[in-house]
Design an enzyme around this catalytic site. Sequence first.
Site, PDB file in Angstrom:
ATOM      1  CG  ASP A  61      -1.696  -1.618   1.012  1.00  0.00           C
ATOM      2  OD1 ASP A  61      -2.079  -1.592   0.662  1.00  0.00           O
ATOM      3  OD2 ASP A  61      -1.809  -1.667   2.558  1.00  0.00           O
TER       4      ASP A  61
ATOM      5  CE  LYS B 206       3.082  -2.121  -4.208  1.00  0.00           C
ATOM      6  NZ  LYS B 206       2.236  -2.030  -3.019  1.00  0.00           N
TER       7      LYS B 206
ATOM      8  N   GLY C 177      -4.109  -3.885  -4.243  1.00  0.00           N
ATOM      9  CA  GLY C 177      -5.545  -2.865  -4.733  1.00  0.00           C
ATOM     10  C   GLY C 177      -4.815  -1.449  -4.615  1.00  0.00           C
ATOM     11  CG  HIS C 178      -1.872  -1.007  -7.764  1.00  0.00           C
ATOM     12  ND1 HIS C 178      -0.943  -0.974  -6.841  1.00  0.00           N
ATOM     13  CD2 HIS C 178      -1.388  -1.817  -8.440  1.00  0.00           C
ATOM     14  CE1 HIS C 178      -0.166  -1.720  -6.552  1.00  0.00           C
ATOM     15  NE2 HIS C 178      -1.046  -2.361  -7.610  1.00  0.00           N
ATOM     16  CB  THR C 179      -6.086   4.092  -5.223  1.00  0.00           C
ATOM     17  OG1 THR C 179      -6.446   2.750  -4.112  1.00  0.00           O
ATOM     18  CG2 THR C 179      -7.347   4.795  -5.332  1.00  0.00           C
TER      19      THR C 179
ATOM     20  CB  THR D 212      -7.793 -10.414   0.972  1.00  0.00           C
ATOM     21  OG1 THR D 212      -7.086 -11.212  -0.254  1.00  0.00           O
ATOM     22  CG2 THR D 212      -6.683  -9.126   1.456  1.00  0.00           C
TER      23      THR D 212
ATOM     24  CD  GLN E 286       0.101  -8.906  -3.356  1.00  0.00           C
ATOM     25  OE1 GLN E 286       1.049  -9.644  -4.328  1.00  0.00           O
ATOM     26  NE2 GLN E 286      -0.618  -8.966  -2.936  1.00  0.00           N
TER      27      GLN E 286
ATOM     28  NE  ARG F  43      -4.250   0.125   3.256  1.00  0.00           N
ATOM     29  CZ  ARG F  43      -3.906   1.338   2.070  1.00  0.00           C
ATOM     30  NH1 ARG F  43      -3.559   2.995   2.243  1.00  0.00           N
ATOM     31  NH2 ARG F  43      -4.303   1.033   1.380  1.00  0.00           N
TER      32      ARG F  43
ATOM     33  CG  ASP G 142       1.054  14.237   1.486  1.00  0.00           C
ATOM     34  OD1 ASP G 142       1.271  13.384   0.719  1.00  0.00           O
ATOM     35  OD2 ASP G 142      -0.639  14.157   1.431  1.00  0.00           O
TER      36      ASP G 142
HETATM   37  P1  GDP Z   1      -0.708   0.730  -3.324  1.00  0.00           P
HETATM   38  O1  GDP Z   1      -1.631  -0.505  -3.723  1.00  0.00           O
HETATM   39  O2  GDP Z   1       0.984   0.519  -3.027  1.00  0.00           O
HETATM   40  O3  GDP Z   1      -0.440   1.248  -5.185  1.00  0.00           O
HETATM   41  O4  GDP Z   1      -0.839   1.278  -2.519  1.00  0.00           O
HETATM   42  P2  GDP Z   1      -2.709   1.852  -2.567  1.00  0.00           P
HETATM   43  O5  GDP Z   1      -3.169   2.524  -3.864  1.00  0.00           O
HETATM   44  O6  GDP Z   1      -3.771   0.990  -2.088  1.00  0.00           O
HETATM   45  O7  GDP Z   1      -2.661   3.260  -2.308  1.00  0.00           O
HETATM   46  C1  GDP Z   1      -2.166   4.740  -1.600  1.00  0.00           C
HETATM   47  C2  GDP Z   1      -2.776   5.501  -2.098  1.00  0.00           C
HETATM   48  O8  GDP Z   1      -2.487   6.235  -1.526  1.00  0.00           O
HETATM   49  C3  GDP Z   1      -4.492   6.100  -2.612  1.00  0.00           C
HETATM   50  O9  GDP Z   1      -5.394   6.057  -2.469  1.00  0.00           O
HETATM   51  C4  GDP Z   1      -3.196   7.387  -3.519  1.00  0.00           C
HETATM   52  O10 GDP Z   1      -4.319   8.074  -4.571  1.00  0.00           O
HETATM   53  C5  GDP Z   1      -2.671   8.126  -2.450  1.00  0.00           C
HETATM   54  N1  GDP Z   1      -1.655   8.524  -2.274  1.00  0.00           N
HETATM   55  C6  GDP Z   1      -0.641   7.546  -3.366  1.00  0.00           C
HETATM   56  N2  GDP Z   1       0.375   8.934  -2.813  1.00  0.00           N
HETATM   57  C7  GDP Z   1       0.197   9.886  -2.305  1.00  0.00           C
HETATM   58  C8  GDP Z   1       1.022  11.068  -1.890  1.00  0.00           C
HETATM   59  O11 GDP Z   1       2.236  11.160  -2.292  1.00  0.00           O
HETATM   60  N3  GDP Z   1       0.107  11.794  -1.424  1.00  0.00           N
HETATM   61  C9  GDP Z   1      -0.868  11.400  -0.712  1.00  0.00           C
HETATM   62  N4  GDP Z   1      -1.363  11.991   0.595  1.00  0.00           N
HETATM   63  N5  GDP Z   1      -1.480  11.052  -0.808  1.00  0.00           N
HETATM   64  C10 GDP Z   1      -1.485   9.696  -1.835  1.00  0.00           C
END
Ligand code: GDP
Length: 460
Positions: free
Chosen positions: A17, A20, A44-46, A132, A252, A333, A361
């Site tokens: 999380d 990535k 789970g990428h957002t 999960t 992961q 988390r 931030d």
């Molecule tokens: P992943 O699985 O590694 O891609 O991670 P997730 O998608 O689960 O979590 C990343 C979350 O952090 C998402 O909601 C992103 O929009 C948010 N995010 C990514 N980079 C930043 C950042 O630099 N600052 C903040 N505040 N949120 C971020």
Amino acid sequence: MSGSGSGVVIVGAQWGDEGKGKVVDLLAEQAHAVVRFQGGNNAGHTIVRDGEEFKFHLIPSGILYPDKLCMIGNGVVLDPRILLGEIDGLKRRGVDVGNLRISANAHLIMPYHVLLDTAGEVKLGKLSIGTTRRGIGPCYADKALRLGIRVQDLLDEKILRKKIMAALEPKQQALRELSVQRRKLRKEAGEGSREGADHSIAEAPDPRLDLHAMTEEFAAYGHRLEPHIADTAKLCWEELDNGRRVIFEGAQATLLDLDHGTYPFVTSSNPIAGAATVGAGVGPSDIGEVWGVAKAYATRVGAGPFPTELEDATGRHMLERGHEYGTTTGRERRCGWMDLVALRYAVRLNGMTALTITKLDVLSGLDPLRVAVRYRSREGAIFDEFPYHQSILHSAEPEYEDLPGFDTDLSECRSEAELPAEARAYLDFVAEFAGVPIRLVGVGPGRDEVVWIGGNPGVL
Ligand code: GDP
């Protein structure tokens, strides 16, 4: 250590999380192809694109670029129902999925895998791993047992039926045994307990395990997926042989690696960079760069050791400001300070050539900023390196270096010079300790809310 090829691997440097998805999204812009090499729909990428949020569990996030080849590699395990749901969801939002390719050798998550995953976790009770429950572990287990069903099997109903039959029998047996144990447990726990509420595997025969229905259902998925099924390794070679950039997208993260993570509280595949070669079918020399992604602090989902965990107002600050809730599960988390002992371990394991620090931030308003630089065991021994013995890690107390905090809103910063001096000093300390340059820093969730250190690579 790294090769000279045009492959770039992107891996999580912590417990997942890390953000990535956004890093892949930004680097994919400069690449020709993106391939996922391990894991299942537990990723789970957002990604926030033009204010619109996209969540991906299986499909590589590069799909948002219609001109990039977007691949699910042989190392991935996939649940075709989830995959088709994701394809349909993207189509509804006007995203073209014509460039999606799925490895014919990827393994399928079958209904019995999901049932076994749930039953296994319930049986472990307090010792549960925190999976999960999507069947991913049992699917990888079947792959190793040579009882797996692969994507290519969907294309021949006769073979599909035979393979399901062979795989199903031992599962029915295992599920029956687990259900007997469950009934015993339920009795002990008394009615109305959490155990008592789930009857999913208690009764047999389970209609979800009917051979004929399952074969028909999966053959139908095969028809729908057929246009996407391909030899993805060959597609990768074609790109790499032409010197074109291919992004290998990890799911992961390093400390959840089956071999090198905090076993057994790990995922059932290898998310480290070396696995990109196996999971996509390329050679080590095809990989030219390995980018690790770490948050400016640390989080962990599920059970397992987490030395820098905070259960106080600072941890709450990270949870709330960082919106630290799972993309796939919605689970809160666990949060804590940046662990540089673990990060340095991740740098070495992956042969990382660059680091990305996300969510800087979120640290705004905290002073001092603490980073773990060594552990102390219960017996008072000092560990400068990540200890291999689990008992030590479980009781390790982190020793911190305190760095000055900052109170400014970073979301408008777009260059290193615009970052407050304390933020820069924090990043310098991390890079120096980890021994890898930081190339990209996240200052907000939006894809433009980043600071490239040393300029946007156009680069790579
Ligand atoms: P992943 O699985 O590694 O891609 O991670 P997730 O998608 O689960 O979590 C990343 C979350 O952090 C998402 O909601 C992103 O929009 C948010 N995010 C990514 N980079 C930043 C950042 O630099 N600052 C903040 N505040 N949120 C971020």
